[in-house]
Design a protein around this motif. Structure first.
Motif, PDB file in Angstrom:
ATOM      1  N   VAL A 120       0.850  -1.203   0.000  1.00 12.53           N
ATOM      2  CA  VAL A 120       0.000   0.000   0.000  1.00 12.53           C
ATOM      3  C   VAL A 120       0.880   1.246   0.000  1.00 12.53           C
ATOM      4  CG1 VAL A 120      -1.682   1.320   1.356  1.00 12.53           C
ATOM      5  CG2 VAL A 120      -1.925  -1.166   1.129  1.00 12.53           C
ATOM      6  N   LEU A 121       1.922   1.227   0.849  1.00 13.93           N
ATOM      7  CA  LEU A 121       2.834   2.386   0.903  1.00 13.93           C
ATOM      8  C   LEU A 121       3.593   2.546  -0.417  1.00 13.93           C
ATOM      9  CD1 LEU A 121       4.158   1.974   4.542  1.00 13.93           C
ATOM     10  CD2 LEU A 121       2.618   3.749   3.693  1.00 13.93           C
ATOM     11  N   MET A 122       4.002   1.408  -1.012  1.00 11.22           N
ATOM     12  CA  MET A 122       4.694   1.474  -2.304  1.00 11.22           C
ATOM     13  C   MET A 122       3.818   2.179  -3.353  1.00 11.22           C
ATOM     14  SD  MET A 122       4.445  -0.608  -5.319  1.00 11.22           S
ATOM     15  CE  MET A 122       4.015  -2.226  -4.728  1.00 11.22           C
ATOM     16  N   MET A 123       2.522   1.863  -3.345  1.00  8.14           N
ATOM     17  CA  MET A 123       1.621   2.503  -4.318  1.00  8.14           C
ATOM     18  C   MET A 123       1.469   3.996  -4.010  1.00  8.14           C
ATOM     19  SD  MET A 123      -1.282  -0.358  -5.138  1.00  8.14           S
ATOM     20  CE  MET A 123      -1.383  -1.305  -3.633  1.00  8.14           C
ATOM     21  N   GLN A 124       1.361   4.324  -2.711  1.00 12.04           N
ATOM     22  CA  GLN A 124       1.235   5.747  -2.339  1.00 12.04           C
ATOM     23  C   GLN A 124       2.497   6.517  -2.731  1.00 12.04           C
ATOM     24  OE1 GLN A 124       0.305   5.911   1.858  1.00 12.04           O
ATOM     25  NE2 GLN A 124      -1.787   5.177   1.570  1.00 12.04           N
ATOM     26  N   PHE A 125       3.667   5.915  -2.444  1.00 16.34           N
ATOM     27  CA  PHE A 125       4.930   6.600  -2.784  1.00 16.34           C
ATOM     28  C   PHE A 125       5.048   6.775  -4.305  1.00 16.34           C
ATOM     29  CE2 PHE A 125       7.001   4.468   1.180  1.00 16.34           C
ATOM     30  CZ  PHE A 125       6.347   5.368   2.012  1.00 16.34           C
ATOM     31  N   ALA A 126       4.619   5.751  -5.041  1.00 15.70           N
ATOM     32  CA  ALA A 126       4.699   5.830  -6.508  1.00 15.70           C
ATOM     33  C   ALA A 126       3.798   6.949  -7.028  1.00 15.70           C
ATOM     34  CB  ALA A 126       4.311   4.491  -7.128  1.00 15.70           C
ATOM     35  N   ALA A 127       2.602   7.050  -6.465  1.00 14.35           N
ATOM     36  CA  ALA A 127       1.676   8.108  -6.904  1.00 14.35           C
ATOM     37  C   ALA A 127       2.276   9.478  -6.600  1.00 14.35           C
ATOM     38  CB  ALA A 127       0.325   7.939  -6.205  1.00 14.35           C
ATOM     39  N   ARG A 128       2.979   9.567  -5.465  1.00 14.48           N
ATOM     40  CA  ARG A 128       3.579  10.848  -5.078  1.00 14.48           C
ATOM     41  C   ARG A 128       4.744  11.219  -5.995  1.00 14.48           C
ATOM     42  NH1 ARG A 128       6.154  12.764   0.585  1.00 14.48           N
ATOM     43  NH2 ARG A 128       6.496  14.885  -0.107  1.00 14.48           N
ATOM     44  N   ALA A 129       5.526  10.199  -6.371  1.00 13.04           N
ATOM     45  CA  ALA A 129       6.712  10.467  -7.204  1.00 13.04           C
ATOM     46  C   ALA A 129       6.340  10.770  -8.661  1.00 13.04           C
ATOM     47  CB  ALA A 129       7.649   9.250  -7.159  1.00 13.04           C
ATOM     48  N   ALA A 130       5.186  10.268  -9.090  1.00 12.89           N
ATOM     49  CA  ALA A 130       4.860  10.220 -10.527  1.00 12.89           C
ATOM     50  C   ALA A 130       4.983  11.558 -11.243  1.00 12.89           C
ATOM     51  CB  ALA A 130       3.451   9.663 -10.705  1.00 12.89           C
ATOM     52  N   ARG A 131       4.592  12.638 -10.590  1.00 14.29           N
ATOM     53  CA  ARG A 131       4.551  13.922 -11.304  1.00 14.29           C
ATOM     54  C   ARG A 131       5.938  14.520 -11.514  1.00 14.29           C
ATOM     55  NH1 ARG A 131       4.064  18.483  -7.596  1.00 14.29           N
ATOM     56  NH2 ARG A 131       4.185  17.704  -5.452  1.00 14.29           N
ATOM     57  N   HIS A 132       6.961  13.949 -10.846  1.00 11.99           N
ATOM     58  CA  HIS A 132       8.313  14.513 -10.931  1.00 11.99           C
ATOM     59  C   HIS A 132       9.190  13.843 -11.991  1.00 11.99           C
ATOM     60  CE1 HIS A 132       7.507  16.865  -7.361  1.00 11.99           C
ATOM     61  NE2 HIS A 132       7.114  15.770  -6.734  1.00 11.99           N
ATOM     62  N   PHE A 133       8.702  12.788 -12.661  1.00 11.10           N
ATOM     63  CA  PHE A 133       9.554  12.009 -13.575  1.00 11.10           C
ATOM     64  C   PHE A 133       8.880  11.863 -14.932  1.00 11.10           C
ATOM     65  CE2 PHE A 133      10.902  10.948  -9.346  1.00 11.10           C
ATOM     66  CZ  PHE A 133      12.279  10.829  -9.448  1.00 11.10           C
ATOM     67  N   GLU A 134       9.667  12.075 -16.006  1.00 16.79           N
ATOM     68  CA  GLU A 134       9.049  11.945 -17.331  1.00 16.79           C
ATOM     69  C   GLU A 134       8.866  10.490 -17.734  1.00 16.79           C
ATOM     70  OE1 GLU A 134      11.273  13.974 -20.310  1.00 16.79           O
ATOM     71  OE2 GLU A 134      12.987  12.614 -20.238  1.00 16.79           O
ATOM     72  N   SER A 135       9.696   9.587 -17.190  1.00 12.50           N
ATOM     73  CA  SER A 135       9.574   8.164 -17.538  1.00 12.50           C
ATOM     74  C   SER A 135       9.122   7.357 -16.331  1.00 12.50           C
ATOM     75  CB  SER A 135      10.918   7.607 -18.008  1.00 12.50           C
ATOM     76  OG  SER A 135      11.257   8.148 -19.258  1.00 12.50           O
ATOM     77  N   VAL A 136       8.334   6.329 -16.608  1.00  7.10           N
ATOM     78  CA  VAL A 136       7.940   5.400 -15.542  1.00  7.10           C
ATOM     79  C   VAL A 136       7.567   4.061 -16.171  1.00  7.10           C
ATOM     80  CG1 VAL A 136       5.552   6.298 -15.564  1.00  7.10           C
ATOM     81  CG2 VAL A 136       6.354   4.990 -13.606  1.00  7.10           C
ATOM     82  N   GLU A 137       8.029   2.984 -15.573  1.00  4.76           N
ATOM     83  CA  GLU A 137       7.611   1.639 -15.990  1.00  4.76           C
ATOM     84  C   GLU A 137       7.436   0.798 -14.723  1.00  4.76           C
ATOM     85  OE1 GLU A 137       8.914  -0.063 -19.519  1.00  4.76           O
ATOM     86  OE2 GLU A 137       9.051   1.920 -20.486  1.00  4.76           O
TER      87      GLU A 137
END
Ligand SMILES: NC(=O)C1=CN([C@@H]2O[C@H](COP(=O)(O)OP(=O)(O)OC[C@H]3O[C@@H](n4cnc5c(N)ncnc54)[C@H](OP(=O)(O)O)[C@@H]3O)[C@@H](O)[C@H]2O)C=CC1
Ligand SMILES: O=C(O)C1=N[C@H](C(=O)O)C[C@H](O)C1
Length: 255
Positions: A120-137
């Motif tokens: 659950v925390l991994m998903m929350q952290f990922a959602a938080r990080a998402a707007r700062h990075f142009e790439s994600v996989e």
């Protein structure tokens, strides 16, 4: 039925398990058995009669994406609160559940793609990080007996990441691929590439890999044992009666 009538003789919550002979269902039966405030009153698997579930106040479903909708509909229509860990919930399926609940506003349903606190925390952290990075996989890794791909956790993570990217005004992730062996770039889930690995020796693992100029960030979670899901499942069992309607994800139940 009053709340008193639906409780076990000692005041504990009467719990039923669907998919009880499966890997998760068996673990849930052990966890419920070991909890002083919960009473395992019925265990149902493939081929058993659902009407036995009427003895339960809360049912936990860990079956298959093919079976879960019929099970859940039965529970809602019969006024049984339900905690669902089974995967395969699309937006359309969630709307169907909301429709059933509209006729039974007294019933609570919690559906979570992953009951592990770390996940659950991994998903929350990922959602938080998402707007700062142009790439994600997303790379999810599971045991080879898993029926669905990509995992419910990966699909949910991709949706959260896509939503955060859209809110931040980010466009598509950069990718110049022209020649591709089909599948080499993974599945496209809401514009996010998801890669599913299946191997003996694995249980449930996920990495969310972010990239921007000159740096990457990897957020990783590992479940090494199915006991990792049990605190979350038991929290949902204890909470669902006080949450009429549909709750998606464990986040809402955590402090
Ligand atoms: N949310 C979370 O935290 C987690 C979710 N999961 C998800 O839970 C689900 C189950 O996983 P897992 O336990 O590994 O799978 P298993 O295949 O081990 O267990 C599923 C069980 O459900 C039974 N079953 C199938 N159809 C029905 C039915 N109509 N009524 C009652 N029982 C039925 C199966 O019987 P048979 O074998 O005879 O078909 C089997 O015993 C998957 O969707 C998985 O992704 C898993 C781990 C954590
Ligand atoms: O099938 C599994 O094992 C798991 N399923 C869930 C998913 O699909 O995300 C949760 C966890 O990854 C284990």
């Amino acid at each position: 039925m009053t709340e008193e009538q639906t409780k076990g003789r000692d005041g504990s919550i009467r719990v039923g398990v669907l998919g009880a002979r499966g890997r998760m269902g068996a673990e849930v039966c052990r966890a419920v058995d070991g909890a002083g405030d919960l009473d395992l009153v019925v265990a149902v698997d493939q081929g058993d009669d659902l009407s036995a579930l009427a003895a339960a106040e809360v049912v936990v479903d860990f079956t298959t994406p093919d079976a879960v909708m019929d099970n859940l509909r039965w529970c809602v229509e019969h006024g049984v609160h339900t905690v669902v860990g089974t995967t395969g919930f699309t937006g359309q399926r969630l709307d169907q559940v909301r429709g059933w609940l509209a006729d039974r506003p007294d019933v609570g349903v919690v559906i979570a793609p992953n009951f592990g606190i770390g996940a659950v925390l991994m998903m929350q952290f990922a959602a938080r990080a998402a707007r700062h990075f142009e790439s994600v996989e997303i790379i999810e890794q599971h045991h080879p007996r898993k029926l669905d791909a990509p995992s419910g956790t990966a699909t949910h993570t991709a949706r959260l990441v896509a939503q955060a990217r859209a809110e931040a005004g980010l466009g598509p992730t950069p990718d110049a691929t022209r020649d591709e062996v089909p599948g080499a770039r993974g599945a496209d889930v809401d514009g996010v590439r998801v890669h599913a690995v299946r191997s003996t020796g694995l249980l449930a693992h996920q990495e969310v890999l972010f990239g921007t100029l000159g740096e990457t960030l990897t957020i990783r979670h590992d479940s090494y044992d199915r006991v990792s899901f049990m605190p979350g499942v038991l929290l949902a069992v204890r909470s669902v009666r006080q949450r009429p309607g549909l709750t998606i994800g464990l986040d809402a139940l955590l402090d």
